[in-house]
Enzyme design. Structure first.
Site, PDB file in Angstrom:
ATOM      1  N   HIS A 235       1.012  -1.352  -0.123  1.00 26.20           N
ATOM      2  CA  HIS A 235      -0.408  -0.008   0.064  1.00 26.20           C
ATOM      3  C   HIS A 235       0.739   1.302  -0.119  1.00 26.20           C
ATOM      4  CE1 HIS A 235      -3.681   2.133   1.115  1.00 26.20           C
ATOM      5  NE2 HIS A 235      -2.428   3.236   2.004  1.00 26.20           N
ATOM      6  N   GLU A 236       1.966   1.746   1.008  1.00 26.84           N
ATOM      7  CA  GLU A 236       3.154   2.438   1.206  1.00 26.84           C
ATOM      8  C   GLU A 236       3.697   2.547  -0.441  1.00 26.84           C
ATOM      9  OE1 GLU A 236       1.605   4.622   3.171  1.00 26.84           O
ATOM     10  OE2 GLU A 236       0.691   3.060   4.701  1.00 26.84           O
ATOM     11  N   HIS A 239       2.160   4.498  -2.931  1.00 25.01           N
ATOM     12  CA  HIS A 239       1.953   5.694  -3.096  1.00 25.01           C
ATOM     13  C   HIS A 239       3.129   6.609  -3.190  1.00 25.01           C
ATOM     14  CE1 HIS A 239      -1.600   6.920  -0.962  1.00 25.01           C
ATOM     15  NE2 HIS A 239      -1.006   5.907   0.410  1.00 25.01           N
ATOM     16  N   HIS A 245      -5.802   8.002  -2.355  1.00 24.96           N
ATOM     17  CA  HIS A 245      -6.739   7.693  -2.392  1.00 24.96           C
ATOM     18  C   HIS A 245      -7.930   7.901  -3.795  1.00 24.96           C
ATOM     19  CE1 HIS A 245      -5.571   6.453   1.943  1.00 24.96           C
ATOM     20  NE2 HIS A 245      -4.013   5.959   0.745  1.00 24.96           N
TER      21      HIS A 245
END
Length: 347
Positions: A235-236, A239, A245
């Protein structure tokens, strides 16, 4: 088909269903198609009528031929089928196509920007350097520095945990695929990122300059599940490309997770237990006990995360008061477990 004095009822088949259409006895083919246009919201230019056994397929523009002359009204085999797509469905398809093109163009622009930065940046980032998430050298597709929090118990165990994440075959493959080069991977202090309303699992600062992960349990008496933390890391990593999101971010997160699973040679690209995994962004937002997880978006700001209290950044996790409450709860939990162990020596 039924015919009464002054009226004519024709059964028209559309999408597998029969629809009786009532018209004047002198109605023409144009009258029939105009009625179908208002009934099914299918424009005349989109209509096709398949008439069996004869005269067969009829297309726009439709002639003003009387239906009594065109259709074999006395034939028991007469069947009229309407083919065509309503205007709303066409508009929805066009809108979907435009949205797909917009997303593809946005994603292509993001990747093009990343490639451009890789060509022009070409610099190595040190401890106090700038942002550097995309590397031009395959040797740099990794986390360049691992640092546990020295003020928490057993920092050597956290360092080993961070090294396991860095050297995970799936993580290494995904970072190479997307050319991610992250200067610092560190752990997160649970007390500084816990409130009564949320628990932060990870942070990405400045699109990959620093990634922080919540390795420890809230009571500091153990470590969280490795595969859950690895999923947070996916998930990170997403980014590094997309801060918000949005749909593009979740698509990239899903892609990274699948790449990590496929390249995980320890489990043959499968989850332990062999269960199929279906990606759902909302699954990441809550743990088994229903506690809400916070990751507002890619964080932009100071990258200082180690050292004294003044240098550690709190992400708005509730301030000094809530921090004391978390530490107090952790101390109470440790004391309770110690009492339980004394009462039950076999545990």
């Amino acid at each position: 088909m039924a015919e009464t004095i002054g009226t004519l009822t024709i059964t028209v088949h559309h999408h597998g269903q029969a629809h009786p259409i009532e018209l004047p006895a002198e109605a023409t083919l144009q009258d029939l198609t105009a009625t179908l246009a208002s009934t099914f919201l299918i424009p005349l230019e989109n209509q096709k009528l398949l008439i069996a056994p004869k005269p067969g397929m009829q297309k726009a523009p439709f002639p003003p031929t009387p239906l009594s002359e065109l259709l074999p009204l006395s034939s028991p085999k007469l069947k009229v089928t309407l083919l065509g797509t309503p205007s709303k469905e066409i508009n929805d398809l066009n809108a979907h196509g435009a949205e797909t093109r917009r997303r593809d163009e946005k994603r292509a622009a993001a990747h093009a920007d990343a490639r451009a930065r890789a060509r022009t940046a070409g610099r190595t980032v040190g401890r106090g350097g700038g942002i550097h998430t995309i590397s031009s050298s395959s040797n740099n597709y990794t986390f360049h520095r691992l640092e546990p929090l020295p003020h928490l118990p057993n920092p050597s165990r956290s360092l080993a945990f961070l090294a396991r994440l860095r050297d995970d075959p799936g993580i290494r493959a995904a970072m190479a695929n997307h050319r991610f080069s992250v200067p610092l991977l560190t752990e997160m202090d649970p007390a500084e990122h816990t409130t009564s309303e949320s628990r932060t699992l990870g942070l990405n600062r400045n699109k990959g300059e620093v990634i922080e992960l919540r390795l420890r349990t809230d009571a500091y008496d153990g470590y969280r599940d490795y595969r859950t933390i690895r999923k947070t890391l996916c998930h990170e990593l997403a980014h590094c490309v997309f801060s918000e999101h949005d749909r593009d971010f979740w698509d990239l997160t899903s892609q990274i997770e699948k790449e990590v699973e496929r390249a995980d040679w320890k489990h043959g690209g499968q989850k332990a237990g062999g269960d199929a995994e279906f990606y759902n962004p909302e699954d990441w937002e809550a743990e088994r006990e229903g506690e809400h997880i916070a990751d507002e978006k890619g964080w932009v700001g100071s990258s200082q995360v180690l050292g004294g209290e003044s240098s550690r950044i709190s992400s708005g996790a509730g301030g000094e008061g809530s921090m004391r409450e978390v530490l107090a709860r952790a101390a109470e939990e440790r004391a309770r477990r110690a009492r339980d162990e004394k009462q039950d020596p076999s545990s």
